[in-house]
Design a protein around this motif. Structure first.
Motif, short mmCIF file in Angstrom:
data_model
loop_
_atom_site.label_atom_id
_atom_site.label_comp_id
_atom_site.label_asym_id
_atom_site.label_seq_id
_atom_site.Cartn_x
_atom_site.Cartn_y
_atom_site.Cartn_z
N VAL A 106 0.87 -1.16 0.03
CA VAL A 106 -0.12 0.03 0.02
C VAL A 106 0.89 1.28 -0.06
O VAL A 106 1.62 1.41 1.05
CB VAL A 106 -0.82 -0.03 1.12
N GLU A 108 0.74 5.18 -0.40
CA GLU A 108 -0.16 6.30 -0.40
C GLU A 108 0.33 7.39 -1.24
O GLU A 108 -0.41 7.84 -1.96
CB GLU A 108 -0.10 7.07 0.92
N ARG A 109 1.76 7.65 -1.58
CA ARG A 109 2.18 8.48 -2.49
C ARG A 109 3.67 8.19 -2.74
O ARG A 109 4.46 7.69 -1.83
CB ARG A 109 2.34 9.91 -2.01
N ASP A 153 -1.74 -1.49 -4.03
CA ASP A 153 -2.64 -0.45 -3.76
C ASP A 153 -1.97 0.91 -3.86
O ASP A 153 -1.25 1.32 -2.59
CB ASP A 153 -3.56 -0.62 -2.53
N VAL A 154 -1.77 1.68 -4.86
CA VAL A 154 -1.19 2.85 -5.08
C VAL A 154 -2.12 4.08 -5.22
O VAL A 154 -2.68 4.10 -6.27
CB VAL A 154 -0.09 2.88 -6.12
N ALA A 155 -2.17 4.86 -4.24
CA ALA A 155 -2.93 5.98 -4.43
C ALA A 155 -2.39 6.84 -5.30
O ALA A 155 -3.11 7.43 -6.41
CB ALA A 155 -3.08 6.38 -2.79
N SER A 156 -1.12 7.18 -5.52
CA SER A 156 -0.67 8.34 -6.36
C SER A 156 0.76 8.19 -6.56
O SER A 156 1.69 7.77 -5.63
CB SER A 156 -0.95 9.75 -5.70
N GLU A 183 -2.71 7.20 -10.65
CA GLU A 183 -3.69 7.49 -9.43
C GLU A 183 -4.48 6.13 -9.43
O GLU A 183 -5.04 5.84 -10.51
CB GLU A 183 -4.32 8.69 -9.38
N HIS A 184 -4.82 5.60 -8.28
CA HIS A 184 -5.89 4.74 -8.04
C HIS A 184 -5.44 3.46 -8.68
O HIS A 184 -6.28 2.63 -9.29
CB HIS A 184 -7.28 4.91 -8.48
N ASN A 186 -5.10 -0.30 -7.89
CA ASN A 186 -5.53 -1.06 -6.90
C ASN A 186 -6.05 -2.19 -7.28
O ASN A 186 -7.15 -2.51 -8.18
CB ASN A 186 -6.55 -0.38 -6.04
N GLN A 192 -12.31 -0.29 -10.35
CA GLN A 192 -11.81 0.97 -10.38
C GLN A 192 -10.95 1.21 -11.44
O GLN A 192 -9.98 0.73 -11.55
CB GLN A 192 -11.29 1.22 -8.87
#
Length: 958
Positions: A106, A108-109, A153-156, A183-184, A186, A192
């Motif tokens: 995971v 987040e950024r 799961d890479v948010a950004s 972005e997004h 996952n 998504q």
């Protein structure tokens, strides 16, 4: 031991020691957490890069927060022994620890900035060098069937202010990333969409892309909008060289919007966009260039089986050259409304427009101002089927010795074409419109102003002719020439050919052929006479009903109608027929005989010539030209059939020749083993002087006046002639004949005397001549008939014969003249020199002549005025007396006589006028005073005789 001791006033107890130990451990732990990770991260990066071969490594700052899951690296540089520096300006990573226990990554950024990487293909082509360090290419390790997949799961993800340089030999791709965002991402949420955005440049060309994708869905899909502007293709020349291309240059720009999905049946993709090329050039394998090229795709779809497209291709200043072949286009536009490709079958609906076309291959060339091709329905499945239209303007083609210049051409219809192993075959049907066109080839020149063709044609199959079909043709301003021979063969103002049927065996047939303003056969050039530039045959209108040409060459026409025909038949001074090419070689006779022996079948239902038709005959091959005009020609001929040689073919001919009427009727058998037929005809009042040169050429006799009337009745059977010719000659007068002329030598007396004896009481010569012999050598000897008539008249004396013919014998004398020869005439009217007044003797004799004419209605009289040298002095003296009467009387009183020499040189016009005035007074007396019809009194040309003649007079010739 510290327990129990006093420090700074405090007694150290056990609890104090335990507290100090715990504090020390806490401090060490704190130091390890805050200092050791950063140092370890820095040390690990340096060591790893040095192990990779970097000789110089620097990291300005490294921050690792294990509890917060944060990694930050600032200004990292790594320099290899050879190559460019690998650098990262900023690296910022935020992640979560706990999901790692569940094999979940995971993030987040993840942000990178200022990354610069140079990737170069190794010299042996088996790997890449990244900033001087070799990077082996190896396949990924196979996954264990028992392993558990990691989740992401890479948010950004963000990459900014970075550069990637890819070098492969002379080719360099410089990718500058201003900003890349993902972005997004996952893997546990397949529905998504992953959002991607990119802005930057490729070799200096601006790039901008936006899109989304679902890589983890059951049917992965994507959507992308991309734009690139001004990519310099010269930088890709070495890449193109691997495909055999060279000299690639130009600038590429594109805008595209794509959507796609990977389904069970395969990849499905669709989209639209536009690709533009400016100043495009290519040196090999062909030399090409274009001012601009553009591909505008309005719709493009691939569903794994079918490719469907709609769009437009345009180009300007397009040029292609290969070896000796080259082509040019000033402008090109291809609009594709629909293009479907499925299973080897193409369906197309499109329109092509081109301007300024030109092409050549060394010996052949072609050009056109514009070309338009419409294909609302076109398909290809190994065979072409095209329904549409095509238009060509301002074209010129030079190929295989042909020169074709169609100013405008338009076709609408359907074309079916099968390539085949040999020649292509197929069918074309529709309408072809041709504007002004000129064609030169095969020694001929063809041209027309307008031409329409409607129908269908099949081509490609084996046969005597390469095509077959049914057509309708309409044309205007058609001409056919043979420049090498200086011949104009055909010209037509309009032509209408209905229901033309062409068979592969060579047979051709039509329902009808109608032409107007037709002209045929004209020879160009100068110096061969007046007729050189006149058509030999012209017609206001020509109509053929049901014409046909059989495969064996047989010709059949049910009806031919020719109106307003003008046929010109002329011979030049050298004996050649004017307007026709010169004769062939010496074996022409043999070739003609062989051709005649193989004459094809001929069938003609009816031939009609009328509508004011005429024949103009000119013959300049004699000493004196012959001019004969046949007007009001009406001809009817029917029932000609070579398959029925004994069949009667009736004909009727009516015409006028110089005021004479001609009527002929009969039947012919032109195809019998020995041609034959029957003829009944009459000719009334044909003037003979125009035919005088033929008599002069053959018999040595010139006609002054004469009129022929006659009839013929007879025929030919088995090659033998049997008929009768009735001849009626009126007012026949001849010029003094040559004593050595054939006819004169054959006769026993002067020719004029013979003719006078042949004349009947009406002054006509009537002969009835049998016609015998055969077609090749008719037996018709006019001179023998004349000799027989003269012999019969000579049974009595000439004088007795004349007295029987004319009771007023006292008026008659057989006048003999040294120049004119013997002539039958009345005693002349003698005049005193210089006078023209009728005296009583003149009036008395003219009354006797009038009485003779009234008794003989068939007689005519010719008055010929004669003047001589004695008239001139008397005429001058009379004029002097009229002009100076007093002086003249005085001279007479004193006896002065003027000599003839004083009169001067005789004035020709005055003497001719004097002779004509004598004739005029005599004719006025006969007509006005004696009541003779004016049409029976003729006047000949006045003459001036030498001195010593018969004196001033008026000869009276019957």
């Amino acid at each position: 031991m510290l327990v129990g001791r006093t420090l700074w006033g405090w007694q150290i107890r056990r609890r104090h020691v335990l507290a100090a130990l715990m504090a020390a451990v806490a401090m060490v732990a704190t130091l390890m957490v805050t200092v050791v990770p950063d140092a370890g991260l820095r040390w690990g990066l340096v060591k790893a890069l040095r192990d990779l071969g970097m000789v110089e490594v620097g990291v300005e700052d490294a921050d690792l927060s294990l509890f917060q899951g944060n990694v930050v690296i600032r200004r990292m540089l790594a320099r290899p022994a050879l190559g460019d520096v690998l650098g990262i300006k900023d690296f910022d990573l935020r992640f979560q620890w706990a999901p790692l226990l569940d094999k979940r990554v995971v993030i987040e950024r993840l942000a990178l900035s200022g990354v610069e990487i140079h990737v170069t293909r190794a010299a042996d082509g088996k790997g890449f060098i990244v900033d001087g360090l070799p990077l082996a290419l190896a396949g990924s390790a196979p996954e264990s069937s028992n392993s558990v997949a990691w989740a992401f799961d890479v948010a950004s993800l963000e990459l900014t202010d970075s550069r990637l340089r890819l070098t492969d030999g002379p080719t360099t791709l410089d990718v500058a990333v201003a900003r890349l965002v993902v972005e997004h991402l996952n893997s546990r949420r397949p529905a998504q969409a992953v959002v991607v955005a990119l802005s930057g440049s490729l070799n200096g060309a601006e790039i901008d892309a936006r899109g989304s994708l679902r890589p983890f869905a059951d049917e992965p899909d994507f959507a992308l909008d991309a734009r690139m502007k001004g990519l310099d293709l010269a930088g890709l020349d070495s890449v193109a060289a691997k495909a055999g291309a060279a000299g690639l240059a130009g600038r590429l720009s594109l805008v595209a919007s794509l959507k796609g999905a990977m389904a069970a049946g395969g990849l499905r993709i669709g989209g639209d966009g536009r690709v533009e090329l400016e100043q495009f050039t290519l040196a090999a394998p062909v030399k090409a260039g274009a001012g601009s090229l553009a591909l505008d795709v309005r719709r493009g779809v691939w569903d794994g089986e079918t490719l469907s497209l709609a769009g437009e291709v345009s180009a300007s200043a397009l040029a292609i050259r290969h070896d000796q072949a080259q082509g040019k286009l000033a402008g090109l536009k291809l609009e594709v409304d629909k293009a479907d490709w499925r299973g080897g079958r193409l369906g197309l609906s499109a329109r092509l427009e081109a301007q300024g076309l030109a092409g050549s291959n060394g010996s052949d060339s072609g050009s056109a101002a514009s070309l338009v091709v419409d294909a609302p329905e076109l398909s290809w499945d190994g065979k072409l089927d095209w329904r549409g239209a095509a238009r060509l303007a301002g074209a010129k083609v030079l190929a295989a010795g042909l020169d074709v210049t169609p100013d405008a051409a338009a076709w609408t219809g359907r074309l079916e074409l099968a390539p085949g192993a040999g020649e292509p075959s197929g069918r074309a049907e529709g309408r072809l419109e041709l504007g002004p066109l000129a064609f030169k080839g095969f020694d001929f020149a063809y041209a027309h102003r307008h031409l329409n063709l409607d129908g269908q044609v099949d081509f490609g199959a084996k046969g005597k002719l390469p095509l077959a079909g049914r057509l309708k043709l309409k044309g205007e301003g058609i001409s056919l020439k043979e420049p090498a021979k200086g011949m104009d063969w055909l010209a037509m103002d309009k032509v209408d050919l209905a229901d033309l049927a062409i068979s592969r065996d060579g047979a051709v047939a039509a329902e009808r052929l109608i032409t107007s303003g037709m002209a045929a056969v004209r020879r160009e050039g100068k110096g061969r006479g007046k007729g050189d530039h006149s058509w030999r045959l012209e017609a206001r209108a020509l109509r053929l009903d049901h014409p046909s040409l059989a495969a064996d060459g047989g010709l059949a026409v049910s009806d031919i109608r020719l109106d307003g025909m003008t046929a010109r038949i002329a011979r030049a001074a050298d004996g050649n027929w004017v307007g026709l090419p010169s004769g062939g070689g010496g074996d022409g006779g043999a070739a003609k005989s062989a051709s005649e022996s193989r004459m094809p079948a001929l069938s003609l239902g009816r031939l009609q010539v009328g509508g004011g038709s005429r024949v103009l005959f000119r013959d300049n091959s004699l000493g004196e030209g012959v001019r004969l005009d046949v007007n009001g020609l009406d001809v009817t001929l029917s029932d000609l059939d070579s398959a029925k040689p004994d069949r009667d073919s009736p004909f009727v001919i009516k015409a006028e020749v110089g005021g004479a009427s001609v009527g002929l009727t009969g039947v012919v058998h032109p195809f019998a083993d020995v041609p034959g037929g029957r003829l009944d005809g009459t000719i009334k009042a044909l003037e003979l002087p125009p035919l005088s040169p033929y008599l002069a050429e053959g018999l040595g006799v010139h006609l002054r006046t004469g009129q022929f009337s006659g009839s013929f009745s007879g025929g030919a059977r088995g090659g033998k002639l049997d008929g009768k010719l009735e001849v009626d000659l009126a007012n026949l007068a001849i010029a003094p004949p040559d004593p050595n002329a054939p006819m004169v030598r054959k006769l026993d007396m002067p020719l004029e005397t013979v003719l006078n004896l042949l004349r009947d009481s009406e002054g006509r010569i009537r002969l009835s001549l049998p016609v015998r012999g055969d077609l090749a050598n008719p037996d018709l000897d006019v001179s023998d008939a004349v000799s027989q008539a003269v012999a019969g008249a000579m049974k009595a004396t000439v004088l007795t014969t004349l007295k029987l013919a004319f009771p007023l014998a006292a008026l008659i004398e057989l006048a003999m003249d040294a120049n004119d020869g013997p002539a039958l005439s009345l005693s002349p009217l003698d005049f005193a020199p210089g006078t023209s007044v009728l005296n009583d003797d003149h009036r008395r004799r003219l009354e006797d002549v009038a009485h003779l004419l009234r008794e003989r209605p068939g007689l005519t009289i010719t008055l010929c005025g004669k003047a001589d040298g004695a008239d001139w002095p008397a005429l001058v003296a009379r004029r002097r007396a009229e002009d100076r009467p007093l002086l003249t009387r005085l001279e007479r009183l004193v006896g002065i006589e003027r000599k003839e020499a004083e009169a001067g040189t005789p004035d020709h016009d005055s003497l001719i006028n004097l002779a004509n005035s004598r004739v005029t007074l005599a004719k006025q007396f006969l007509v006005d005073g004696a009541g003779v019809e004016a049409g029976r009194v003729f006047a000949c040309r006045a003459e001036i005789e030498a001195d010593g003649g018969k004196g001033p007079r008026v000869d009276l010739l019957l």
